[in-house]
Write a protein that holds these residues in place. Sequence first.
Motif, PDB file in Angstrom:
ATOM      1  N   MET A   1      -3.792   0.232  -1.660  1.00  0.00           N
ATOM      2  CA  MET A   1      -2.357   0.342  -1.540  1.00  0.00           C
ATOM      3  C   MET A   1      -2.007   1.581  -0.724  1.00  0.00           C
ATOM      4  O   MET A   1      -2.552   2.659  -0.951  1.00  0.00           O
ATOM      5  CB  MET A   1      -1.735   0.453  -2.937  1.00  0.00           C
TER       6      MET A   1
ATOM      7  N   ILE B   1       0.730   4.481   0.381  1.00  0.00           N
ATOM      8  CA  ILE B   1       1.927   5.188  -0.036  1.00  0.00           C
ATOM      9  C   ILE B   1       2.432   5.951   1.183  1.00  0.00           C
ATOM     10  O   ILE B   1       1.681   6.133   2.158  1.00  0.00           O
ATOM     11  CB  ILE B   1       1.654   6.136  -1.226  1.00  0.00           C
TER      12      ILE B   1
ATOM     13  N   SER C   1       6.382   7.961  -1.501  1.00  0.00           N
ATOM     14  CA  SER C   1       7.103   6.769  -1.940  1.00  0.00           C
ATOM     15  C   SER C   1       6.217   5.561  -1.721  1.00  0.00           C
ATOM     16  O   SER C   1       5.352   5.574  -0.846  1.00  0.00           O
ATOM     17  CB  SER C   1       8.387   6.571  -1.116  1.00  0.00           C
ATOM     18  N   THR C   2       6.459   4.516  -2.500  1.00  0.00           N
ATOM     19  CA  THR C   2       5.823   3.236  -2.231  1.00  0.00           C
ATOM     20  C   THR C   2       6.592   2.570  -1.085  1.00  0.00           C
ATOM     21  O   THR C   2       7.673   3.044  -0.696  1.00  0.00           O
ATOM     22  CB  THR C   2       5.858   2.326  -3.466  1.00  0.00           C
TER      23      THR C   2
ATOM     24  N   TRP D   1       1.219   9.251 -10.870  1.00  0.00           N
ATOM     25  CA  TRP D   1       2.399   8.400 -10.820  1.00  0.00           C
ATOM     26  C   TRP D   1       3.344   8.879 -11.904  1.00  0.00           C
ATOM     27  O   TRP D   1       2.998   8.840 -13.087  1.00  0.00           O
ATOM     28  CB  TRP D   1       2.013   6.941 -11.022  1.00  0.00           C
TER      29      TRP D   1
ATOM     30  N   SER E   1       1.554  -2.761   3.949  1.00  0.00           N
ATOM     31  CA  SER E   1       1.213  -1.643   3.069  1.00  0.00           C
ATOM     32  C   SER E   1       0.375  -2.061   1.867  1.00  0.00           C
ATOM     33  O   SER E   1      -0.075  -1.215   1.112  1.00  0.00           O
ATOM     34  CB  SER E   1       2.503  -0.959   2.589  1.00  0.00           C
TER      35      SER E   1
END
Length: 116
Positions: A1, A3, A36-37, A71, A115
């Motif tokens: 993932m 970020i 941020s995602t 997180w 992403s």
Amino acid sequence: MLIFKIFRTDEWQALRENRETAGAPIDLADGYVHFSTAEQARETAAKHFAGVDGLFLIAVDAAAAGEALKWEVSRGNALFPHLYRKMLLEDVVWAQPLPLIEGQHQFPPGFEEASQ
């Protein structure tokens, strides 16, 4: 993932030159680098960078950040990624300009899908 970190041009230039950064002024004040995602990045740009041109969207692999990435609950009770070490140039997967057109930041086409 992946970020994402939004940097002003001078902050991105400093990371490229120094190969590491403790982040932007807000990061220095808070003691960690804010990320941020993909789902959060547009709101982050609108809330914290409204009307600011000359930005860069920096993508970082969350898994590669290891245990230094936490997180934590932030805006709207959502979990945001916070990096508790310096951000390294080698952390960067890609960087793209985030131009301001008619008052709106223009994210790279398909960035949310890319992403994952």
